[in-house]
Scaffold this motif. Structure first.
Motif, PDB file in Angstrom:
ATOM      1  N   LEU A  75       8.447   9.027  -5.306  1.00 52.83           N
ATOM      2  CA  LEU A  75       7.917   8.799  -3.967  1.00 52.83           C
ATOM      3  C   LEU A  75       7.197  10.029  -3.441  1.00 52.83           C
ATOM      4  O   LEU A  75       6.170   9.922  -2.774  1.00 52.83           O
ATOM      5  CB  LEU A  75       9.039   8.404  -3.005  1.00 52.83           C
ATOM      6  N   GLY A  76       7.747  11.195  -3.744  1.00 46.63           N
ATOM      7  CA  GLY A  76       7.084  12.431  -3.345  1.00 46.63           C
ATOM      8  C   GLY A  76       5.707  12.562  -3.981  1.00 46.63           C
ATOM      9  O   GLY A  76       4.739  12.947  -3.329  1.00 46.63           O
ATOM     10  N   GLU A  77       5.616  12.221  -5.235  1.00 53.79           N
ATOM     11  CA  GLU A  77       4.334  12.268  -5.931  1.00 53.79           C
ATOM     12  C   GLU A  77       3.366  11.230  -5.352  1.00 53.79           C
ATOM     13  O   GLU A  77       2.196  11.512  -5.146  1.00 53.79           O
ATOM     14  CB  GLU A  77       4.543  12.016  -7.428  1.00 53.79           C
ATOM     15  N   TRP A  78       3.863  10.042  -5.064  1.00 51.63           N
ATOM     16  CA  TRP A  78       3.028   8.979  -4.538  1.00 51.63           C
ATOM     17  C   TRP A  78       2.561   9.310  -3.110  1.00 51.63           C
ATOM     18  O   TRP A  78       1.406   9.106  -2.768  1.00 51.63           O
ATOM     19  CB  TRP A  78       3.810   7.670  -4.569  1.00 51.63           C
ATOM     20  N   ALA A 122     -10.428   5.114  -6.174  1.00 55.05           N
ATOM     21  CA  ALA A 122      -9.435   5.979  -6.807  1.00 55.05           C
ATOM     22  C   ALA A 122     -10.128   6.886  -7.825  1.00 55.05           C
ATOM     23  O   ALA A 122     -10.933   6.436  -8.628  1.00 55.05           O
ATOM     24  CB  ALA A 122      -8.375   5.142  -7.487  1.00 55.05           C
ATOM     25  N   THR A 123      -9.803   8.150  -7.739  1.00 49.52           N
ATOM     26  CA  THR A 123     -10.351   9.094  -8.699  1.00 49.52           C
ATOM     27  C   THR A 123      -9.426   9.171  -9.905  1.00 49.52           C
ATOM     28  O   THR A 123      -8.341   8.581  -9.917  1.00 49.52           O
ATOM     29  CB  THR A 123     -10.490  10.497  -8.075  1.00 49.52           C
ATOM     30  N   PHE A 124      -9.854   9.910 -10.888  1.00 44.27           N
ATOM     31  CA  PHE A 124      -9.037  10.094 -12.091  1.00 44.27           C
ATOM     32  C   PHE A 124      -7.721  10.778 -11.738  1.00 44.27           C
ATOM     33  O   PHE A 124      -6.669  10.413 -12.257  1.00 44.27           O
ATOM     34  CB  PHE A 124      -9.817  10.911 -13.130  1.00 44.27           C
ATOM     35  N   VAL A 125      -7.766  11.733 -10.825  1.00 42.76           N
ATOM     36  CA  VAL A 125      -6.553  12.457 -10.429  1.00 42.76           C
ATOM     37  C   VAL A 125      -5.570  11.511  -9.747  1.00 42.76           C
ATOM     38  O   VAL A 125      -4.363  11.575  -9.992  1.00 42.76           O
ATOM     39  CB  VAL A 125      -6.917  13.642  -9.513  1.00 42.76           C
ATOM     40  N   ARG A 141      25.013   8.821 -12.943  1.00 39.27           N
ATOM     41  CA  ARG A 141      23.824   8.121 -13.454  1.00 39.27           C
ATOM     42  C   ARG A 141      23.006   7.547 -12.300  1.00 39.27           C
ATOM     43  O   ARG A 141      21.783   7.636 -12.285  1.00 39.27           O
ATOM     44  CB  ARG A 141      24.232   7.014 -14.421  1.00 39.27           C
ATOM     45  N   ALA A 142      23.683   6.965 -11.311  1.00 41.29           N
ATOM     46  CA  ALA A 142      22.979   6.427 -10.147  1.00 41.29           C
ATOM     47  C   ALA A 142      22.292   7.549  -9.370  1.00 41.29           C
ATOM     48  O   ALA A 142      21.177   7.376  -8.863  1.00 41.29           O
ATOM     49  CB  ALA A 142      23.949   5.679  -9.253  1.00 41.29           C
ATOM     50  N   PHE A 143      22.952   8.700  -9.297  1.00 39.42           N
ATOM     51  CA  PHE A 143      22.356   9.858  -8.628  1.00 39.42           C
ATOM     52  C   PHE A 143      21.080  10.288  -9.356  1.00 39.42           C
ATOM     53  O   PHE A 143      20.084  10.636  -8.717  1.00 39.42           O
ATOM     54  CB  PHE A 143      23.367  11.011  -8.581  1.00 39.42           C
ATOM     55  N   GLY A 144      21.083  10.239 -10.674  1.00 39.26           N
ATOM     56  CA  GLY A 144      19.889  10.579 -11.445  1.00 39.26           C
ATOM     57  C   GLY A 144      18.739   9.632 -11.175  1.00 39.26           C
ATOM     58  O   GLY A 144      17.582  10.053 -11.050  1.00 39.26           O
ATOM     59  N   VAL A 145      19.046   8.339 -11.071  1.00 33.33           N
ATOM     60  CA  VAL A 145      18.004   7.358 -10.749  1.00 33.33           C
ATOM     61  C   VAL A 145      17.478   7.599  -9.341  1.00 33.33           C
ATOM     62  O   VAL A 145      16.263   7.549  -9.100  1.00 33.33           O
ATOM     63  CB  VAL A 145      18.531   5.918 -10.902  1.00 33.33           C
ATOM     64  N   LEU A 146      18.376   7.888  -8.408  1.00 38.54           N
ATOM     65  CA  LEU A 146      17.968   8.164  -7.033  1.00 38.54           C
ATOM     66  C   LEU A 146      17.041   9.378  -6.971  1.00 38.54           C
ATOM     67  O   LEU A 146      16.014   9.356  -6.279  1.00 38.54           O
ATOM     68  CB  LEU A 146      19.197   8.378  -6.151  1.00 38.54           C
ATOM     69  N   ILE A 147      17.387  10.423  -7.696  1.00 36.18           N
ATOM     70  CA  ILE A 147      16.545  11.621  -7.728  1.00 36.18           C
ATOM     71  C   ILE A 147      15.169  11.300  -8.311  1.00 36.18           C
ATOM     72  O   ILE A 147      14.145  11.771  -7.819  1.00 36.18           O
ATOM     73  CB  ILE A 147      17.233  12.745  -8.537  1.00 36.18           C
ATOM     74  N   SER A 148      15.130  10.480  -9.355  1.00 33.07           N
ATOM     75  CA  SER A 148      13.837  10.141  -9.954  1.00 33.07           C
ATOM     76  C   SER A 148      12.989   9.305  -8.994  1.00 33.07           C
ATOM     77  O   SER A 148      11.773   9.493  -8.926  1.00 33.07           O
ATOM     78  CB  SER A 148      14.024   9.424 -11.290  1.00 33.07           C
ATOM     79  N   VAL A 149      13.614   8.415  -8.244  1.00 32.08           N
ATOM     80  CA  VAL A 149      12.863   7.620  -7.271  1.00 32.08           C
ATOM     81  C   VAL A 149      12.332   8.512  -6.150  1.00 32.08           C
ATOM     82  O   VAL A 149      11.175   8.376  -5.730  1.00 32.08           O
ATOM     83  CB  VAL A 149      13.741   6.481  -6.709  1.00 32.08           C
ATOM     84  N   ILE A 150      13.137   9.446  -5.688  1.00 31.13           N
ATOM     85  CA  ILE A 150      12.691  10.377  -4.643  1.00 31.13           C
ATOM     86  C   ILE A 150      11.532  11.227  -5.152  1.00 31.13           C
ATOM     87  O   ILE A 150      10.548  11.446  -4.441  1.00 31.13           O
ATOM     88  CB  ILE A 150      13.864  11.244  -4.152  1.00 31.13           C
ATOM     89  N   ALA A 151      11.624  11.701  -6.384  1.00 34.59           N
ATOM     90  CA  ALA A 151      10.549  12.498  -6.958  1.00 34.59           C
ATOM     91  C   ALA A 151       9.267  11.678  -7.105  1.00 34.59           C
ATOM     92  O   ALA A 151       8.166  12.164  -6.815  1.00 34.59           O
ATOM     93  CB  ALA A 151      10.970  13.057  -8.317  1.00 34.59           C
ATOM     94  N   LEU A 196       2.025   9.191 -13.249  1.00 36.22           N
ATOM     95  CA  LEU A 196       3.137  10.140 -13.282  1.00 36.22           C
ATOM     96  C   LEU A 196       4.316   9.623 -12.471  1.00 36.22           C
ATOM     97  O   LEU A 196       5.474   9.730 -12.901  1.00 36.22           O
ATOM     98  CB  LEU A 196       2.681  11.505 -12.756  1.00 36.22           C
ATOM     99  N   ALA A 197       4.050   9.032 -11.317  1.00 37.88           N
ATOM    100  CA  ALA A 197       5.118   8.472 -10.494  1.00 37.88           C
ATOM    101  C   ALA A 197       5.842   7.341 -11.228  1.00 37.88           C
ATOM    102  O   ALA A 197       7.071   7.257 -11.204  1.00 37.88           O
ATOM    103  CB  ALA A 197       4.556   7.972  -9.167  1.00 37.88           C
ATOM    104  N   VAL A 198       5.090   6.497 -11.909  1.00 34.77           N
ATOM    105  CA  VAL A 198       5.696   5.405 -12.676  1.00 34.77           C
ATOM    106  C   VAL A 198       6.527   5.967 -13.828  1.00 34.77           C
ATOM    107  O   VAL A 198       7.640   5.497 -14.099  1.00 34.77           O
ATOM    108  CB  VAL A 198       4.610   4.430 -13.186  1.00 34.77           C
ATOM    109  N   LEU A 199       6.009   6.975 -14.508  1.00 40.53           N
ATOM    110  CA  LEU A 199       6.748   7.582 -15.616  1.00 40.53           C
ATOM    111  C   LEU A 199       8.040   8.248 -15.143  1.00 40.53           C
ATOM    112  O   LEU A 199       9.056   8.202 -15.847  1.00 40.53           O
ATOM    113  CB  LEU A 199       5.873   8.602 -16.342  1.00 40.53           C
ATOM    114  N   ILE A 200       8.014   8.842 -13.967  1.00 43.11           N
ATOM    115  CA  ILE A 200       9.224   9.473 -13.427  1.00 43.11           C
ATOM    116  C   ILE A 200      10.303   8.415 -13.185  1.00 43.11           C
ATOM    117  O   ILE A 200      11.471   8.605 -13.528  1.00 43.11           O
ATOM    118  CB  ILE A 200       8.904  10.254 -12.139  1.00 43.11           C
ATOM    119  N   ILE A 201       9.911   7.286 -12.611  1.00 42.68           N
ATOM    120  CA  ILE A 201      10.889   6.216 -12.367  1.00 42.68           C
ATOM    121  C   ILE A 201      11.408   5.664 -13.687  1.00 42.68           C
ATOM    122  O   ILE A 201      12.613   5.431 -13.848  1.00 42.68           O
ATOM    123  CB  ILE A 201      10.271   5.103 -11.504  1.00 42.68           C
TER     124      ILE A 201
END
Length: 64
Positions: free
Chosen positions: A54-57, A9-12, A42-52, A19-24
């Motif tokens: 996952l996109g980063e991951w 794993a590189t620094f990036v 509120r559940a929709f907000g959590v869902l959006i954060s999980v999708i974001a 960043l993915a963990v912080l988004i969740i």
């Protein structure tokens, strides 16, 4: 005879994973912060954060 190369794993990659963990975590904090808001929103907000997150991951996996 095949030799397998293990990628380190590189620094990036580490920054992207963090960043993915912080988004969740931001989604979960937002869920409890906005207790006066409708539960569905509120559940929709959590869902959006999980999708974001996952996109980063997944971006990390595809570019590796």
């Amino acid at each position: 005879m095949e030799t397998k190369v293990e990628e380190q794993a590189t620094f990036v990659d580490t920054v992207k994973l963090a960043l993915a963990v912080l988004i969740i975590l931001a989604g979960l904090v937002g869920y409890y912060y906005f207790t006066n808001t409708a539960t569905l929103l509120r559940a929709f907000g959590v869902l959006i954060s999980v999708i974001a997150a996952l996109g980063e991951w997944l971006d990390q996996l595809v570019l590796a």
